[in-house]
Design a protein around this motif. Sequence first.
Motif, short mmCIF file in Angstrom:
data_model
loop_
_atom_site.label_atom_id
_atom_site.label_comp_id
_atom_site.label_asym_id
_atom_site.label_seq_id
_atom_site.Cartn_x
_atom_site.Cartn_y
_atom_site.Cartn_z
N ASN A 153 28.76 -10.15 1.26
CA ASN A 153 29.65 -10.90 2.41
C ASN A 153 30.03 -10.12 3.65
N PHE A 154 30.75 -10.88 4.44
CA PHE A 154 31.76 -10.20 5.27
C PHE A 154 32.87 -10.00 5.13
N ALA A 155 33.43 -10.64 3.75
CA ALA A 155 34.68 -10.19 3.49
C ALA A 155 34.61 -8.91 2.79
N ASP A 156 33.64 -9.46 1.88
CA ASP A 156 33.76 -8.15 0.69
C ASP A 156 33.61 -6.66 1.90
N ALA A 157 32.56 -6.90 3.11
CA ALA A 157 32.58 -5.65 3.96
C ALA A 157 34.27 -5.19 4.46
N MET A 158 34.92 -6.37 4.81
CA MET A 158 35.82 -5.81 5.42
C MET A 158 36.78 -5.64 4.70
N ALA A 159 37.25 -5.75 3.30
CA ALA A 159 38.28 -5.30 2.39
C ALA A 159 37.77 -4.28 2.00
N PHE A 160 36.12 -3.24 1.75
CA PHE A 160 36.38 -2.55 1.97
C PHE A 160 36.85 -1.22 2.68
N SER A 161 36.32 -2.04 4.24
CA SER A 161 37.43 -0.95 5.43
C SER A 161 38.86 -0.80 5.56
N GLN A 162 39.09 -2.02 4.78
CA GLN A 162 40.60 -1.31 4.47
C GLN A 162 40.59 -0.61 3.22
N ARG A 163 40.06 -0.80 2.32
CA ARG A 163 40.33 0.46 1.53
C ARG A 163 39.90 2.14 1.66
N VAL A 164 38.89 1.69 2.81
CA VAL A 164 38.51 3.53 3.25
C VAL A 164 40.16 3.86 4.00
N GLY A 165 40.00 2.34 4.64
CA GLY A 165 41.70 3.03 6.17
C GLY A 165 42.46 3.31 5.02
N ASN A 166 42.59 2.90 3.41
CA ASN A 166 44.04 3.38 2.92
C ASN A 166 43.95 4.78 2.64
N VAL A 167 42.81 5.42 2.16
CA VAL A 167 42.35 6.36 1.74
C VAL A 167 42.63 7.35 3.33
N ALA A 168 41.78 6.84 4.33
CA ALA A 168 41.65 7.63 5.51
C ALA A 168 42.97 7.58 5.81
N GLU A 169 44.20 6.82 6.03
CA GLU A 169 45.82 6.60 6.08
C GLU A 169 46.55 8.01 5.63
N GLN A 170 46.42 7.96 4.20
CA GLN A 170 47.08 8.92 2.67
C GLN A 170 46.34 10.26 3.33
N ALA A 171 44.82 10.53 3.97
CA ALA A 171 44.56 11.58 4.00
C ALA A 171 44.98 12.60 5.90
N GLY A 172 45.96 11.54 6.25
CA GLY A 172 45.73 12.11 7.95
C GLY A 172 44.28 11.87 8.42
N HIS A 173 43.62 11.64 8.10
CA HIS A 173 42.42 11.56 8.88
C HIS A 173 41.36 10.55 8.42
N HIS A 174 40.66 10.66 9.51
CA HIS A 174 40.18 9.76 9.63
C HIS A 174 39.04 9.25 10.20
N PRO A 175 37.91 8.15 9.62
CA PRO A 175 36.21 8.11 9.54
C PRO A 175 36.56 6.95 11.45
N ILE A 176 34.61 7.33 11.42
CA ILE A 176 33.92 6.26 11.92
C ILE A 176 34.09 4.72 11.33
N LEU A 177 34.44 3.99 11.23
CA LEU A 177 33.94 2.47 9.94
C LEU A 177 33.77 0.87 11.08
N VAL A 178 32.14 1.33 10.39
CA VAL A 178 31.30 0.02 11.49
C VAL A 178 31.07 -1.12 10.21
N THR A 179 31.95 -2.09 10.50
CA THR A 179 31.34 -3.03 9.66
C THR A 179 30.99 -4.31 10.49
N GLU A 180 30.19 -4.25 9.62
CA GLU A 180 28.92 -5.93 9.72
C GLU A 180 28.68 -6.79 8.26
N TRP A 181 27.90 -8.03 8.87
CA TRP A 181 27.85 -8.68 8.10
C TRP A 181 27.52 -8.02 6.58
#
Length: 112
Positions: free
Chosen positions: A53-81
């Motif tokens: 569902n969308f909520a699980d996809a959004m939660a994953f986006s946040q986890r990837v965002g946390n990884v990116a922030e920790q590394a100081g390197h940022h991807p493109i994240l496209v979140t959809e349903w």
Amino acid sequence: MTTLAHTPCEPCSGNVIPLSYEACQAHLKALPEWQIIEHDGIMKLTRQFTFRNFADAMAFSQRVGNVAEQAGHHPILVTEWGKNTVTWWSHEIKGLHLNDFILAARTDEVAE
């Protein structure tokens, strides 16, 4: 999971040469779900993840965002349903660096 995820990222400045296609293929063996795409002449590493569902996809986006922030390197994240597409590359060198493969492996870890 692969030891690639536990490899420390290396400092990367604009004077580093992007990895060759052949070198990328060697690293890609550790990331079988990922693929290399070329956009505007720049190689990028991408993968689509699916969710219930969308909520699980959004939660994953946040986890990837946390990884990116920790590394100081940022991807493109496209979140959809029910899905999320993650694309890594090193903006400063306009191509792929070992760090992109490391962060792709870490992305796989937070998807589990």
